[in-house]
Every structure is written in C-alpha cells, then in structure tokens.
Design a protein around this motif. Structure first.
Motif, PDB file in Angstrom:
ATOM      1  N   LYS A  45      25.199  26.186  -3.524  1.00  0.00           N
ATOM      2  CA  LYS A  45      24.476  25.153  -2.779  1.00  0.00           C
ATOM      3  C   LYS A  45      24.911  25.134  -1.322  1.00  0.00           C
ATOM      4  CE  LYS A  45      25.305  20.854  -3.917  1.00  0.00           C
ATOM      5  NZ  LYS A  45      25.268  19.588  -4.681  1.00  0.00           N
ATOM      6  N   ASP A  46      23.949  24.908  -0.444  1.00  0.00           N
ATOM      7  CA  ASP A  46      24.208  24.791   0.984  1.00  0.00           C
ATOM      8  C   ASP A  46      23.941  23.368   1.453  1.00  0.00           C
ATOM      9  OD1 ASP A  46      24.966  27.373   1.279  1.00  0.00           O
ATOM     10  OD2 ASP A  46      23.542  27.858   2.858  1.00  0.00           O
ATOM     11  N   ILE A  47      24.634  22.977   2.523  1.00  0.00           N
ATOM     12  CA  ILE A  47      24.377  21.686   3.178  1.00  0.00           C
ATOM     13  C   ILE A  47      24.012  21.978   4.623  1.00  0.00           C
ATOM     14  CG2 ILE A  47      25.297  19.409   3.748  1.00  0.00           C
ATOM     15  CD1 ILE A  47      27.379  19.791   1.562  1.00  0.00           C
ATOM     16  N   PHE A  48      22.816  21.550   5.040  1.00  0.00           N
ATOM     17  CA  PHE A  48      22.334  21.805   6.395  1.00  0.00           C
ATOM     18  C   PHE A  48      22.135  20.481   7.121  1.00  0.00           C
ATOM     19  CE2 PHE A  48      20.471  25.071   3.577  1.00  0.00           C
ATOM     20  CZ  PHE A  48      21.185  26.163   4.038  1.00  0.00           C
ATOM     21  N   VAL A  49      22.517  20.457   8.394  1.00  0.00           N
ATOM     22  CA  VAL A  49      22.399  19.242   9.198  1.00  0.00           C
ATOM     23  C   VAL A  49      21.769  19.593  10.543  1.00  0.00           C
ATOM     24  CG1 VAL A  49      23.641  17.398  10.388  1.00  0.00           C
ATOM     25  CG2 VAL A  49      24.361  18.100   8.101  1.00  0.00           C
ATOM     26  N   VAL A  50      20.747  18.837  10.920  1.00  0.00           N
ATOM     27  CA  VAL A  50      20.144  18.949  12.247  1.00  0.00           C
ATOM     28  C   VAL A  50      20.472  17.661  12.998  1.00  0.00           C
ATOM     29  CG1 VAL A  50      18.019  19.212  13.566  1.00  0.00           C
ATOM     30  CG2 VAL A  50      18.282  20.396  11.379  1.00  0.00           C
ATOM     31  N   ARG A  51      21.006  17.826  14.212  1.00  0.00           N
ATOM     32  CA  ARG A  51      21.411  16.661  15.009  1.00  0.00           C
ATOM     33  C   ARG A  51      20.723  16.719  16.368  1.00  0.00           C
ATOM     34  NH1 ARG A  51      26.526  15.764  16.354  1.00  0.00           N
ATOM     35  NH2 ARG A  51      26.663  13.635  15.580  1.00  0.00           N
ATOM     36  N   GLU A  52      20.251  15.576  16.821  1.00  0.00           N
ATOM     37  CA  GLU A  52      19.644  15.459  18.142  1.00  0.00           C
ATOM     38  C   GLU A  52      20.194  14.215  18.824  1.00  0.00           C
ATOM     39  OE1 GLU A  52      15.413  15.522  17.822  1.00  0.00           O
ATOM     40  OE2 GLU A  52      15.304  17.644  17.314  1.00  0.00           O
ATOM     41  N   ASN A  53      20.448  14.338  20.112  1.00  0.00           N
ATOM     42  CA  ASN A  53      20.991  13.232  20.901  1.00  0.00           C
ATOM     43  C   ASN A  53      22.296  12.712  20.303  1.00  0.00           C
ATOM     44  OD1 ASN A  53      18.701  13.279  22.645  1.00  0.00           O
ATOM     45  ND2 ASN A  53      17.553  12.053  21.158  1.00  0.00           N
ATOM     46  N   GLY A  54      23.091  13.639  19.750  1.00  0.00           N
ATOM     47  CA  GLY A  54      24.403  13.270  19.263  1.00  0.00           C
ATOM     48  C   GLY A  54      24.433  12.574  17.922  1.00  0.00           C
ATOM     49  N   THR A  56      22.746  12.526  13.614  1.00  0.00           N
ATOM     50  CA  THR A  56      22.065  13.277  12.567  1.00  0.00           C
ATOM     51  C   THR A  56      20.629  12.791  12.411  1.00  0.00           C
ATOM     52  OG1 THR A  56      24.164  13.501  11.392  1.00  0.00           O
ATOM     53  CG2 THR A  56      22.163  13.957  10.137  1.00  0.00           C
ATOM     54  N   CYS A  57      19.677  13.730  12.389  1.00  0.00           N
ATOM     55  CA  CYS A  57      18.271  13.351  12.204  1.00  0.00           C
ATOM     56  C   CYS A  57      17.658  14.024  10.976  1.00  0.00           C
ATOM     57  CB  CYS A  57      17.445  13.669  13.449  1.00  0.00           C
ATOM     58  SG  CYS A  57      17.433  15.421  13.907  1.00  0.00           S
ATOM     59  N   ILE A 214      20.296   6.532   9.107  1.00  0.00           N
ATOM     60  CA  ILE A 214      20.927   5.433   9.838  1.00  0.00           C
ATOM     61  C   ILE A 214      22.347   5.785  10.258  1.00  0.00           C
ATOM     62  CG2 ILE A 214      21.651   3.025   9.701  1.00  0.00           C
ATOM     63  CD1 ILE A 214      19.370   2.554   7.735  1.00  0.00           C
ATOM     64  N   SER A 215      23.134   6.340   9.331  1.00  0.00           N
ATOM     65  CA  SER A 215      24.530   6.672   9.610  1.00  0.00           C
ATOM     66  C   SER A 215      24.696   8.176   9.768  1.00  0.00           C
ATOM     67  CB  SER A 215      25.436   6.161   8.480  1.00  0.00           C
ATOM     68  OG  SER A 215      25.329   4.760   8.341  1.00  0.00           O
ATOM     69  N   ASP A 216      25.495   8.583  10.739  1.00  0.00           N
ATOM     70  CA  ASP A 216      25.706   9.992  11.028  1.00  0.00           C
ATOM     71  C   ASP A 216      26.339  10.700   9.835  1.00  0.00           C
ATOM     72  OD1 ASP A 216      25.335  12.047  12.796  1.00  0.00           O
ATOM     73  OD2 ASP A 216      27.222  11.756  13.862  1.00  0.00           O
ATOM     74  N   PHE A 217      25.735  11.802   9.413  1.00  0.00           N
ATOM     75  CA  PHE A 217      26.203  12.622   8.296  1.00  0.00           C
ATOM     76  C   PHE A 217      26.183  11.885   6.949  1.00  0.00           C
ATOM     77  CE2 PHE A 217      28.405  14.661  11.936  1.00  0.00           C
ATOM     78  CZ  PHE A 217      27.879  15.937  11.807  1.00  0.00           C
TER      79      PHE A 217
END
Length: 280
Positions: A45-54, A56-57, A214-217
């Motif tokens: 399994k992989d975990i992918f995160v896209v972040r914009e303006n500092g 997580t989105c 709402i909360s980062d990560f």
C-alpha cells in the motif's frame, strides 16, 4: 546613453530575480507532492499527499493492481494467444497532483514511467428534499502501460505504450467533507487502446479524501463503503442475536423465579372440606 546604460542592469537584475522566483516556485510546487508509503505497515500500500499553500488538500492511501491481457505468438508462430500481466503499484512511486474547488487529480508513475495512473475526482451538488447536498466521487481513471517492459510482459506482440480509460465512471461516492474508506477489493474496468483488450484495476485497503481536508495530514470522518458495512453487520449480527437470546433467557428465568416465590407464599386451601375444621 548613460541613462540607457544604467537602466539595462536594472532590467537584467529584474529578469534574474524573476527567473529565480520561478525556479523557487517550481521547486516548492514539486515539494508539495509527497509519497509517504514508508508510513504504511502494508508493503503493498502507498500513501500519497498533495499539498498546496502549505497545507494538505488531497490524501490517498490504497493498494492497486492491474490485470492486463496481451497477445503473444503461439508455438506455431501463426496463431495468437492471450497472456495476462499482473502489475502492482510499487512503493516509492513518483507522484504529481493538483487540487481545485470542484476538481482534483492524482497522478502516479512507477518503473521509470513505464506505468502511469491518473485518478480524477469531482465534487457535485444535488437537489434533495432537505436542501442541496454535496458529494464527491471518482469520475475518471486512466492507466498507461508499456507492453515492451520485460518484467511483466514477455514476448508481447506489437509491444508499445497503450492507454486504458474508464467509461462513465461514478465510483467511491462520498458525502462532501468526509473521507472514503473501504477495505474490501473493488474492481474497475478500463477500455484499452490495445484492440479488444479490457484492463481490470483492483483497489483494496482504500482511504481517500480529495477535498475539504481540515487538519494537515489527517483524514476527516470516514464514510465506509457498503461492502464493509455489510461485512461488519454480518460479523456483529451473531453477537447481537446471542446477546438478545441471553437476555430473553435471563428475563424468563427471573419471571419464573418470581412467580414460583409468590406461589409458595400463598395459603394453600384444602380441597377436602373435612379439613376446614382444622383451620382457624
């Protein structure tokens, strides 16, 4: 001449600053996309995160496998036979993505870009009796594969890159503001550019949220898939029925005990009238 000579360095410095700013912005954007597969205890399994303006989105955690049919020559070198390649999304894949108000996208590349997965998510509003309701869903899947890659494809005829796309997809439907979670396997059929071939994408251990984090990560409240809810009900139903049966037995025994005690305390009236003289 002096004025032009003085103006030129200023313009040059401005261009240099703009180029530096563009380079830094590009590097920052690249750093905004992360593969956190090392945090997963599941090696598939992989975990992918896209972040914009500092912040997580988009967050996606899942295991993915693709079943790809392809042609090889038969032993007579005249007929074609169909073999099957099982391609798993490997850990440490390259990630790209972007977030929007109503549309977000995740792109994953692995094995030197021989394989690429693109997942498009959309958020929509629907009219309901209680007012407008918003949901998000997986609206498109695209899988690009190279049948000349020797690890999974052996002696493929007409080897090369092919693209497989979903058709009118509406999957992982989830209320807005929630994440989608499903441990069960889910299959999505993709029509390949390789003639008369259908690629099957199998997702499992899925946890995805492409909007309204709402909360980062941190994922928001989970919306479980119907299969998981049914399996959970099947697991808990025997326990619930056992508890109800035990409660019925306890209540029955209590009523019997109370009734027996009340009956024992009542005065017994003799049936033989000759015994009345001994009473009183």
């Amino acid at each position: 001449m002096d004025l032009r000579g003085r103006a030129f360095p200023s313009v040059y410095r401005l261009r240099v600053l703009l180029m530096l700013f563009y380079t830094m912005a590009r590097i920052t954007a690249e750093q905004e996309v992360e593969n956190l597969s090392g945090l997963s205890t599941n090696p598939e399994k992989d975990i992918f995160v896209v972040r914009e303006n500092g912040t997580t989105c988009l967050m996606a955690e899942f295991a993915a496998k693709f079943i790809v049919p392809y042609d090889v020559w038969a032993s007579n070198y005249v007929d074609l036979i169909t073999e099957q390649a099982d391609i798993s999304l490997t850990r440490g894949a390259e990630v790209k993505g972007h977030c929007g108000h109503n549309e977000s996208e995740l792109q994953v590349f692995w094995v030197d870009r021989a394989y690429a997965l693109k997942m498009l998510f959309v958020k929509e509003s629907h009219n309901a009796s209680k007012g407008p309701e918003a949901t998000w869903r997986l609206s498109k899947v695209q899988f690009v594969y190279d049948s000349s890659e020797k690890t999974h494809f052996k002696d493929a005829v007409s080897a090369g890159k092919h693209t497989a796309n979903s058709h009118r997809l509406s999957a992982l439907v989830t209320p807005a503001g929630k994440s989608y979670e499903c441990q069960a396997q889910q299959s999505i059929s993709l029509a390949s550019s390789d003639p008369q071939k259908t690629v099957t994408m199998i997702l499992s251990a899925v946890h995805i949220q492409p909007f309204d984090i709402i909360s980062d990560f941190v994922f928001s409240e989970e919306h479980k898939c119907p299969v998981d809810e049914r399996e959970q009900l099947e697991e808990t139903l025997p326990l619930i029925l056992g508890l109800i049966l035990g409660l019925v037995i306890v209540v029955t025994l209590a009523i019997y005990h109370i009734h027996h005690k009340m009956t024992a305390n009542q005065v017994q009236i003799p049936r033989d009238r000759s015994q009345y003289k001994h009473m009183g």
